[in-house]
Design a protein around this motif. Sequence first.
Motif, PDB file in Angstrom:
ATOM      1  N   TRP A 102      40.856  29.623  58.940  1.00 24.10           N
ATOM      2  CA  TRP A 102      39.709  28.748  58.664  1.00 24.10           C
ATOM      3  C   TRP A 102      38.530  29.095  59.567  1.00 24.10           C
ATOM      4  CZ3 TRP A 102      38.697  26.215  54.496  1.00 24.10           C
ATOM      5  CH2 TRP A 102      39.721  25.710  53.710  1.00 24.10           C
ATOM      6  N   GLN A 103      38.807  29.437  60.834  1.00 28.30           N
ATOM      7  CA  GLN A 103      37.725  29.808  61.744  1.00 28.30           C
ATOM      8  C   GLN A 103      37.037  31.082  61.278  1.00 28.30           C
ATOM      9  OE1 GLN A 103      39.997  29.878  65.382  1.00 28.30           O
ATOM     10  NE2 GLN A 103      39.473  27.754  65.892  1.00 28.30           N
ATOM     11  N   ARG A 104      37.812  32.073  60.846  1.00 26.12           N
ATOM     12  CA  ARG A 104      37.209  33.303  60.326  1.00 26.12           C
ATOM     13  C   ARG A 104      36.422  33.023  59.052  1.00 26.12           C
ATOM     14  NH1 ARG A 104      42.396  35.327  61.828  1.00 26.12           N
ATOM     15  NH2 ARG A 104      43.059  35.135  59.656  1.00 26.12           N
ATOM     16  N   ALA A 105      36.972  32.158  58.197  1.00 26.64           N
ATOM     17  CA  ALA A 105      36.269  31.800  56.961  1.00 26.64           C
ATOM     18  C   ALA A 105      34.944  31.108  57.282  1.00 26.64           C
ATOM     19  CB  ALA A 105      37.142  30.900  56.096  1.00 26.64           C
ATOM     20  N   ALA A 106      34.940  30.234  58.276  1.00 29.53           N
ATOM     21  CA  ALA A 106      33.706  29.536  58.663  1.00 29.53           C
ATOM     22  C   ALA A 106      32.654  30.528  59.140  1.00 29.53           C
ATOM     23  CB  ALA A 106      34.005  28.502  59.746  1.00 29.53           C
ATOM     24  N   LYS A 107      33.074  31.507  59.941  1.00 27.20           N
ATOM     25  CA  LYS A 107      32.126  32.510  60.453  1.00 27.20           C
ATOM     26  C   LYS A 107      31.592  33.398  59.336  1.00 27.20           C
ATOM     27  CE  LYS A 107      33.905  32.705  65.136  1.00 27.20           C
ATOM     28  NZ  LYS A 107      34.617  33.495  66.134  1.00 27.20           N
ATOM     29  N   ALA A 108      32.402  33.625  58.317  1.00 29.27           N
ATOM     30  CA  ALA A 108      32.014  34.518  57.228  1.00 29.27           C
ATOM     31  C   ALA A 108      31.254  33.810  56.109  1.00 29.27           C
ATOM     32  CB  ALA A 108      33.265  35.191  56.648  1.00 29.27           C
ATOM     33  N   THR A 109      31.150  32.506  56.182  1.00 30.30           N
ATOM     34  CA  THR A 109      30.498  31.738  55.116  1.00 30.30           C
ATOM     35  C   THR A 109      29.017  31.578  55.415  1.00 30.30           C
ATOM     36  OG1 THR A 109      32.542  30.530  54.680  1.00 30.30           O
ATOM     37  CG2 THR A 109      30.489  29.529  53.880  1.00 30.30           C
ATOM     38  N   PRO A 110      28.150  31.923  54.464  1.00 35.51           N
ATOM     39  CA  PRO A 110      26.713  31.732  54.683  1.00 35.51           C
ATOM     40  C   PRO A 110      26.376  30.264  54.918  1.00 35.51           C
ATOM     41  CG  PRO A 110      27.122  33.090  52.737  1.00 35.51           C
ATOM     42  CD  PRO A 110      28.445  32.530  53.174  1.00 35.51           C
ATOM     43  N   HIS A 111      25.398  30.042  55.772  1.00 37.48           N
ATOM     44  CA  HIS A 111      24.965  28.681  56.089  1.00 37.48           C
ATOM     45  C   HIS A 111      24.634  27.917  54.803  1.00 37.48           C
ATOM     46  CE1 HIS A 111      23.295  25.419  58.418  1.00 37.48           C
ATOM     47  NE2 HIS A 111      22.237  25.441  57.631  1.00 37.48           N
ATOM     48  N   GLY A 112      25.099  26.692  54.743  1.00 40.04           N
ATOM     49  CA  GLY A 112      24.819  25.831  53.603  1.00 40.04           C
ATOM     50  C   GLY A 112      25.819  25.948  52.473  1.00 40.04           C
ATOM     51  N   GLN A 113      26.719  26.917  52.563  1.00 39.05           N
ATOM     52  CA  GLN A 113      27.736  27.099  51.530  1.00 39.05           C
ATOM     53  C   GLN A 113      29.039  26.425  51.975  1.00 39.05           C
ATOM     54  OE1 GLN A 113      27.133  28.680  48.527  1.00 39.05           O
ATOM     55  NE2 GLN A 113      25.051  28.574  49.313  1.00 39.05           N
ATOM     56  N   PRO A 114      29.864  25.981  51.036  1.00 39.38           N
ATOM     57  CA  PRO A 114      31.141  25.374  51.421  1.00 39.38           C
ATOM     58  C   PRO A 114      32.061  26.411  52.071  1.00 39.38           C
ATOM     59  CG  PRO A 114      30.843  25.318  49.027  1.00 39.38           C
ATOM     60  CD  PRO A 114      29.646  25.982  49.612  1.00 39.38           C
ATOM     61  N   ILE A 115      32.730  25.985  53.110  1.00 37.31           N
ATOM     62  CA  ILE A 115      33.705  26.860  53.767  1.00 37.31           C
ATOM     63  C   ILE A 115      34.990  26.804  52.952  1.00 37.31           C
ATOM     64  CG2 ILE A 115      35.035  27.283  55.860  1.00 37.31           C
ATOM     65  CD1 ILE A 115      32.723  25.881  57.380  1.00 37.31           C
ATOM     66  N   GLU A 116      35.424  27.958  52.500  1.00 40.26           N
ATOM     67  CA  GLU A 116      36.645  28.061  51.717  1.00 40.26           C
ATOM     68  C   GLU A 116      37.548  29.107  52.351  1.00 40.26           C
ATOM     69  OE1 GLU A 116      35.363  28.966  47.763  1.00 40.26           O
ATOM     70  OE2 GLU A 116      34.480  26.982  47.473  1.00 40.26           O
ATOM     71  N   LEU A 117      38.826  28.862  52.310  1.00 39.25           N
ATOM     72  CA  LEU A 117      39.792  29.764  52.925  1.00 39.25           C
ATOM     73  C   LEU A 117      39.678  31.175  52.351  1.00 39.25           C
ATOM     74  CD1 LEU A 117      41.849  29.568  55.162  1.00 39.25           C
ATOM     75  CD2 LEU A 117      43.571  28.960  53.479  1.00 39.25           C
ATOM     76  N   ARG A 118      39.312  31.293  51.111  1.00 37.23           N
ATOM     77  CA  ARG A 118      39.179  32.624  50.503  1.00 37.23           C
ATOM     78  C   ARG A 118      38.043  33.435  51.123  1.00 37.23           C
ATOM     79  NH1 ARG A 118      36.843  31.156  44.515  1.00 37.23           N
ATOM     80  NH2 ARG A 118      34.946  30.151  45.256  1.00 37.23           N
ATOM     81  N   ASN A 119      37.183  32.796  51.925  1.00 37.71           N
ATOM     82  CA  ASN A 119      36.109  33.509  52.618  1.00 37.71           C
ATOM     83  C   ASN A 119      36.601  34.229  53.859  1.00 37.71           C
ATOM     84  OD1 ASN A 119      34.387  32.504  50.702  1.00 37.71           O
ATOM     85  ND2 ASN A 119      33.500  30.948  52.021  1.00 37.71           N
ATOM     86  N   ASP A 120      37.854  33.990  54.241  1.00 30.91           N
ATOM     87  CA  ASP A 120      38.420  34.680  55.399  1.00 30.91           C
ATOM     88  C   ASP A 120      38.535  36.160  55.054  1.00 30.91           C
ATOM     89  OD1 ASP A 120      39.955  35.820  57.411  1.00 30.91           O
ATOM     90  OD2 ASP A 120      41.658  34.478  57.153  1.00 30.91           O
ATOM     91  N   PRO A 121      37.848  37.021  55.766  1.00 25.33           N
ATOM     92  CA  PRO A 121      37.897  38.458  55.439  1.00 25.33           C
ATOM     93  C   PRO A 121      39.277  39.081  55.643  1.00 25.33           C
ATOM     94  CG  PRO A 121      36.570  38.075  57.425  1.00 25.33           C
ATOM     95  CD  PRO A 121      36.946  36.736  56.881  1.00 25.33           C
ATOM     96  N   GLN A 122      40.177  38.423  56.355  1.00 33.24           N
ATOM     97  CA  GLN A 122      41.509  38.975  56.578  1.00 33.24           C
ATOM     98  C   GLN A 122      42.540  38.445  55.582  1.00 33.24           C
ATOM     99  OE1 GLN A 122      42.872  38.874  60.635  1.00 33.24           O
ATOM    100  NE2 GLN A 122      40.823  39.296  61.421  1.00 33.24           N
ATOM    101  N   ARG A 123      42.140  37.618  54.640  1.00 29.39           N
ATOM    102  CA  ARG A 123      43.083  37.091  53.640  1.00 29.39           C
ATOM    103  C   ARG A 123      43.122  37.987  52.438  1.00 29.39           C
ATOM    104  NH1 ARG A 123      45.577  32.539  54.676  1.00 29.39           N
ATOM    105  NH2 ARG A 123      46.102  31.447  52.836  1.00 29.39           N
TER     106      ARG A 123
END
Length: 123
Positions: A102-123
């Motif tokens: 979730w932390q990696r997903a949060a860092k990879a998510t553009p500001h203003g967009q929902p944080i989703e687990l699929r945004n984790d670059p290591q998943r």
Amino acid sequence: MSVCETGSTLLKSPGLPKSPEGDPVFPEPWTAEAFAMTVHLHERGVFSWTEWAEALSTEVHRPGRAEDGSDYFDCWVEALSALLGAKGIADGEQVLGLQRSWQRAAKATPHGQPIELRNDPQR
């Protein structure tokens, strides 16, 4: 502060912070999510409220905890993690792995967009 949007009767818990409109409020969004997740798991029968209260009490009274209660929701998350481990639902490594994801997903998510687990670059 974030408002919790669950319809549970547990929202009537004594001491739960409330807005002027009577809605529960939390100091950070993650605290509302931890509360909602706990309520959801309880309502699905994963654990009884007595089991939850005992787990939370253990964490709150653990030596070294903040006397002013400023780490209350840290205790909450620790209690939930411990209870999930005790029930064989998720062990500490699984919980930590998801937290990191979730932390990696949060860092990879553009500001203003929902944080989703699929945004984790290591998943």
